[in-house]
Design an enzyme around this catalytic site. Structure first.
Site, PDB file in Angstrom:
ATOM      1  CB  SER A  33      12.956 -50.772 136.371  1.00 54.36           C
ATOM      2  OG  SER A  33      13.918 -51.657 135.856  1.00 54.36           O
ATOM      3  CG  ASN A 120      15.418 -55.661 124.380  1.00 53.75           C
ATOM      4  OD1 ASN A 120      15.557 -55.008 125.406  1.00 53.75           O
ATOM      5  ND2 ASN A 120      15.826 -55.238 123.198  1.00 53.75           N
ATOM      6  CB  THR A 165     -35.600 -51.834 135.534  1.00 51.41           C
ATOM      7  OG1 THR A 165     -36.918 -51.316 135.666  1.00 51.41           O
ATOM      8  CG2 THR A 165     -35.673 -53.337 135.262  1.00 51.41           C
ATOM      9  CG  HIS A 166     -35.205 -47.384 134.915  1.00 52.46           C
ATOM     10  ND1 HIS A 166     -34.663 -46.689 133.859  1.00 52.46           N
ATOM     11  CD2 HIS A 166     -35.938 -48.376 134.357  1.00 52.46           C
ATOM     12  CE1 HIS A 166     -35.075 -47.216 132.724  1.00 52.46           C
ATOM     13  NE2 HIS A 166     -35.847 -48.264 132.988  1.00 52.46           N
ATOM     14  CB  SER A 287     -19.740 -42.285 162.947  1.00 53.57           C
ATOM     15  OG  SER A 287     -19.630 -40.916 163.284  1.00 53.57           O
ATOM     16  CE  LYS A 293     -22.823 -42.465 159.496  1.00 56.09           C
ATOM     17  NZ  LYS A 293     -23.159 -41.785 158.269  1.00 56.09           N
ATOM     18  CG  ASN A 295     -20.144 -45.076 158.385  1.00 52.74           C
ATOM     19  OD1 ASN A 295     -21.349 -44.838 158.276  1.00 52.74           O
ATOM     20  ND2 ASN A 295     -19.320 -44.311 159.064  1.00 52.74           N
ATOM     21  CD  GLU A 300     -18.765 -45.838 152.232  1.00 51.60           C
ATOM     22  OE1 GLU A 300     -18.935 -44.639 152.034  1.00 51.60           O
ATOM     23  OE2 GLU A 300     -18.526 -46.294 153.372  1.00 51.60           O
ATOM     24  CE1 TYR A 327      11.772 -53.092 126.809  1.00 52.21           C
ATOM     25  CE2 TYR A 327      13.619 -51.703 126.175  1.00 52.21           C
ATOM     26  CZ  TYR A 327      12.740 -52.164 127.140  1.00 52.21           C
ATOM     27  OH  TYR A 327      12.825 -51.698 128.424  1.00 52.21           O
ATOM     28  CD  GLN A 332      12.732 -49.465 133.294  1.00 49.52           C
ATOM     29  OE1 GLN A 332      13.634 -50.178 132.867  1.00 49.52           O
ATOM     30  NE2 GLN A 332      12.968 -48.311 133.900  1.00 49.52           N
ATOM     31  CE  LYS A 335       9.590 -54.068 134.270  1.00 46.65           C
ATOM     32  NZ  LYS A 335       9.321 -54.076 132.815  1.00 46.65           N
TER      33      LYS A 335
HETATM   34  N1  ARG Z   1      14.283 -52.844 132.809  1.00 44.78           N
HETATM   35  C1  ARG Z   1      13.915 -53.036 131.455  1.00 44.78           C
HETATM   36  C2  ARG Z   1      12.401 -53.086 131.315  1.00 44.78           C
HETATM   37  O1  ARG Z   1      11.762 -53.294 132.284  1.00 44.78           O
HETATM   38  C3  ARG Z   1      14.485 -54.308 130.932  1.00 44.78           C
HETATM   39  C4  ARG Z   1      14.765 -54.313 129.481  1.00 44.78           C
HETATM   40  C5  ARG Z   1      15.785 -53.335 129.156  1.00 44.78           C
HETATM   41  N2  ARG Z   1      16.299 -53.490 127.862  1.00 44.78           N
HETATM   42  C6  ARG Z   1      17.118 -52.598 127.331  1.00 44.78           C
HETATM   43  N3  ARG Z   1      17.568 -52.835 126.155  1.00 44.78           N
HETATM   44  N4  ARG Z   1      17.464 -51.520 127.991  1.00 44.78           N
HETATM   45  O2  ARG Z   1      11.840 -52.888 130.257  1.00 44.78           O
END
Ligand code: ARG
Length: 468
Positions: A33, A120, A165-166, A287, A293, A295, A300, A327, A332, A335
């Site tokens: 990660s 964790n 409205t509408h 455009s 134009k 835009n 949008e 966990y 993971q 994020k």
């Molecule tokens: N990179 C992991 C995550 O984002 C960190 C926690 C990992 N814990 C583990 N026991 N492998 O969730």
């Protein structure tokens, strides 16, 4: 600072004790990660420094070791800030990358930092710190946009425009009133982020892997050092909870939905058919083939951005659904969704703030549109009730007949003659014409929260006092 990165170990140096071989390259690709969680660097180092200081204060580490760790972590932080930190995919994530580099910098004490801790609870605290900052940033961004709407409202508190409205002309309203509707919507967004922040402000650090720890740690101390109100009360929940991320995403989705609604109004209002507003050149494009134009691209895109944020929200709910305590590596996947949603929201708020600040309302077009489409038909019906004591249903019917007359004659209600009106109801007098004008119509809507300019100005003043 120069250094030689160590050769990638065949088995992981952090947990490779029972492993004879390193991971498959594809395993590394799906497992690592570090490509995205490096965004948690500052939070990771902050959490580790608080943890090390606590370990020293409780006598679990010597002061000497804790100092070496604390200093080393600051060096790591400055390497990251300078862009010289060697992020290495073989160390999987930000936690292991920081620790591995710390080991290179300070040697043996680095291996003691992870006492009474697990990745964790480490990732749980890092991510909470990050999301907490984003809640604050969202509040600030929302307040800037509220001020932009407030300025528009103040400039045209009594300008008449059609209320819909509408998307059909309903009753005349004021420009200021319409702008202030968004201030109300945004104020709810602001309080959702503030609420979420208050709820997430408990510190999971010290939950360790899942069960707590046998070391005599001081969780109050780390919680306070990291600006949390208190430590979390259940270690299992601490490492498996991602409600704070889901709340952030949900609040972001609702806010982005509000941006999307105003964006849609801007697209409609800036069209040649409406001409209610002129968007500035700074937020529009031309455009390459149609020279006339202009835009409303930014509007949008803002109309569309909710798609991404809602997608991230659904994605994380789907990840969390059905996960057993505590966990699991599934988590993971939290994020990237939150990072993308947060970036999208902040960009959207900034763009909308700029666009609202720069737009020019076309007072004459608004007024012309306000008077068309029989917008004062309700005023006429109310007048029949008030003056002739008709039941509202009958007044509604009489008014409907008059609208049909006007429509057949291709004119508006105020253009009918008194004789034409009396043909429909003999009790109607000259006085009716006063209520058929849009200015009078909006001035008469004086109920609390109504569109009368005095009411609108009262709300503007209330918000000017409330907003920082
Ligand atoms: N990179 C992991 C995550 O984002 C960190 C926690 C990992 N814990 C583990 N026991 N492998 O969730």
């Amino acid at each position: 600072m120069s250094h030689t990165p160590p050769k990638a170990p065949s088995a992981n140096m952090m947990w490779g004790g029972r492993f004879a071989n390193g991971p498959d390259a594809i395993m590394q690709a799906i497992n690592a990660s570090i490509g995205f969680d490096r965004r948690l660097s500052a939070q990771d180092i902050r959490g580790s420094r608080a943890h090390a200081a606590m370990l020293a204060a409780t006598g679990i580490l010597t002061n000497k070791d804790a100092e070496a760790i604390g200093e080393g972590l600051l060096t790591v932080l400055s390497e990251i800030e300078r862009g010289s930190f060697p992020f290495r995919v073989e160390f999987e994530d930000i936690h292991l990358n920081v620790e591995a580099r710390l080991k290179e910098l300070v040697g043996e004490p680095a291996g003691r930092l992870h006492t009474a801790r697990s990745r964790n609870d480490q990732v749980a605290v890092d991510f909470r710190l990050w999301v907490r900052d984003q809640c604050d940033a969202a509040v600030t961004g929302i307040e800037a946009l509220m001020r932009a709407f407030l300025a528009q409202a103040e400039a045209g508190a009594d300008w008449v425009m059609p209320g819909f409205t509408h998307l059909q002309t309903a009753q005349p309203v004021t420009w200021g009133h319409h702008m202030m509707a968004y201030v109300e919507m945004l104020s709810r967004d602001r309080s959702r982020f503030a609420d979420a922040r208050a709820r997430m402000n408990e510190c999971p650090l010290g939950a360790a892997a899942l069960a707590g720890t046998s070391f005599p740690i001081d969780r109050q101390m780390t919680a306070a050092a990291l600006g949390f109100d208190r430590p979390t009360a259940n270690s299992l929940d601490s490492v498996s909870d991602r409600d704070f991320a889901l709340e952030f995403l949900s609040a972001s989705a609702i806010c982005a939905m509000h941006l999307s609604r105003f964006a849609e109004e801007l697209v409609i209002w800036s069209s040649a058919q409406f001409r209610f507003v002129v968007l500035s050149d700074r937020w529009t494009t031309g455009s390459s083939i149609m020279p006339q134009k202009k835009n409303p691209d930014a509007a949008e895109l803002l109309r569309a951005k909710l798609g991404r944020i809602l997608g991230a929200t659904v994605a994380l709910f789907t990840v969390m659904k059905g996960l057993p305590l505590t966990y699991s590596k599934d988590m993971q996947e939290d994020k990237e969704q939150v990072f993308d949603a947060a970036d999208t929201l902040m960009l959207g708020l900034a763009a909308m703030t700029g666009m609202v600040g720069d737009m020019t309302a076309n007072r004459a077009s608004l007024a012309a549109a306000a008077a068309s489409g029989f917008s004062t038909a309700t005023d006429l019906a109310d007048w029949l009730v008030r003056t002739l004591n008709l039941p509202f249903r009958e007044a509604h019917h009489v008014t409907g007949t008059l609208v049909a007359r006007a429509e057949a004659l291709r004119c508006d209600l105020p253009d009918l003659t008194l004789a034409q009106m009396q043909a429909v109801h003999p009790g109607i007098t000259d006085a009716v014409f006063a209520v058929l004008g849009v200015e009078n119509s909006v001035r008469s809507r004086t109920s609390y929260g109504g569109t009368a300019p005095d009411q609108v100005r009262a709300q503007i003043n209330r918000w000017k006092d409330l907003l920082p």
